[in-house]
Scaffold this active site. Structure first.
Site, PDB file in Angstrom:
ATOM      1  N   VAL A 280       0.829  -1.205   0.000  1.00 40.70           N
ATOM      2  CA  VAL A 280       0.000   0.000   0.000  1.00 40.70           C
ATOM      3  C   VAL A 280       0.864   1.255   0.000  1.00 40.70           C
ATOM      4  CG1 VAL A 280      -1.845  -1.212   1.222  1.00 40.70           C
ATOM      5  CG2 VAL A 280      -0.158   0.095   2.534  1.00 40.70           C
TER       6      VAL A 280
ATOM      7  N   VAL B 225       6.247  -2.284  -8.250  1.00 42.70           N
ATOM      8  CA  VAL B 225       5.789  -0.897  -8.351  1.00 42.70           C
ATOM      9  C   VAL B 225       6.014  -0.179  -7.024  1.00 42.70           C
ATOM     10  CG1 VAL B 225       3.763   0.589  -8.625  1.00 42.70           C
ATOM     11  CG2 VAL B 225       4.100  -1.336 -10.166  1.00 42.70           C
ATOM     12  N   LYS B 226       5.672  -0.837  -5.919  1.00 39.44           N
ATOM     13  CA  LYS B 226       5.803  -0.200  -4.601  1.00 39.44           C
ATOM     14  C   LYS B 226       7.263   0.101  -4.270  1.00 39.44           C
ATOM     15  CE  LYS B 226       4.807   1.454  -0.621  1.00 39.44           C
ATOM     16  NZ  LYS B 226       4.751   0.631   0.568  1.00 39.44           N
ATOM     17  N   LEU B 227       8.162  -0.813  -4.587  1.00 37.81           N
ATOM     18  CA  LEU B 227       9.572  -0.595  -4.283  1.00 37.81           C
ATOM     19  C   LEU B 227      10.128   0.585  -5.076  1.00 37.81           C
ATOM     20  CD1 LEU B 227      10.665  -4.325  -4.127  1.00 37.81           C
ATOM     21  CD2 LEU B 227      10.595  -2.731  -2.204  1.00 37.81           C
TER      22      LEU B 227
END
Length: 287
Positions: A139, A187-189
């Protein structure tokens, strides 16, 4: 690329899916407001929590609470995990008597923790071995975003499993499908590393402004209306000072940067200038 069954950011059959019941594990700083939103939306929640005061607090809000993982997971069809870091994932989810060993065949496990791709692959393999399905669901946002229902939830994995979990997840945020397993974490990283770079460049801009005789609050207020406006500047402005922002957010950014750089190294990817600025900016945001 998102599956064709995804329409306008949501599974096409989402409206036909119930928003619960949900078993929730990890009611910490981020998890607690998620549970509040679920309960506020009328979702039936079973909450696993070790601390009595947490169980009492959420029982008063209508949750079924238990200190036993086995009790929490028994009969569960959708399990949401919101743990702090990789160590907790190893212990709570993948331990000898961990949550994954208790999953019901056919159930869906949603993992909100930002972890490296190798650990994610192990978690996926262990979940599949139980006959269950993992959803990769890191998230982006803060507790206030969750309480307002505007958290961003990146979602990677099988579309059928995503359709089952999305109604519950949508009670506390916007679900954005990213593709197959691992795409959401990737994507989050990247996002985390880029956000840290934005924080570092904003802090550097503040220092330049001070040298030019401009107060940081006045500078940031102006920049928010200019072409250089970023979410980092807005967040730092809301907190009130750079020192306060460091106090509140540094440990989370350090964790996220470490995970991003470790994953890049494992995958043979070069984070280049992003890594340099994250390490060498004026704020202590790396280990």
């Amino acid at each position: 690329m998102a599956d064709a069954s995804i329409v306008n950011g949501k599974p096409a059959d989402e409206d036909r899916q119930p928003a619960g019941p949900v078993t929730f594990v990890g009611a910490g700083q981020m998890g607690a407001p998620m549970v509040q939103r679920l309960l506020g939306a009328g979702v039936e929640v079973t909450l696993h929590a070790r601390r009595p005061e947490v169980r009492e607090s959420f029982a008063a809000l209508g949750a079924r609470t238990t200190s036993s993982l086995a009790d929490a997971v028994r009969g569960a069809t959708v399990v949401v995990s919101c743990l702090f870091n990789e160590q907790q994932v190893e212990e709570v989810l993948l331990g000898t008597d961990g949550l994954v060993t208790l999953l019901e065949p056919g159930s869906v496990l949603v993992s909100h923790t930002t972890i490296g791709l190798k650990l994610l692959a192990r978690l996926d393999e262990a979940t599949t071995a139980r006959g269950a399905t993992l959803l990769d669901a890191p998230v982006s946002g803060a507790p206030d975003d969750i309480l307002a229902g505007r958290l961003t939830i990146l979602l990677g994995g099988e579309p059928a499993a995503a359709a089952r979990a999305t109604p519950a997840l949508s009670t506390y945020g916007l679900v954005l499908p990213t593709g197959g397993m691992g795409t959401a974490s990737s994507v989050k990283l990247v996002n985390n590393l880029l956000f840290t770079v934005n924080v570092q460049t904003a802090a550097a801009a503040a220092e330049l402004g001070r040298q030019l005789g401009i107060a940081t609050d006045a500078l940031f207020e102006a920049l928010l209306h200019c072409s250089s406006a970023t979410r980092a500047i807005a967040t730092m402005t809301d907190v009130g000072s750079l020192d306060r922002y460091t106090e509140l957010g540094a440990k989370y950014l350090r964790k996220d940067v470490a995970a991003a750089l470790a994953t890049a190294a494992e995958e043979g990817a070069d984070p280049g200038v992003l890594a340099y600025v994250a390490h060498h900016g004026p704020m202590p945001l790396t280990s």
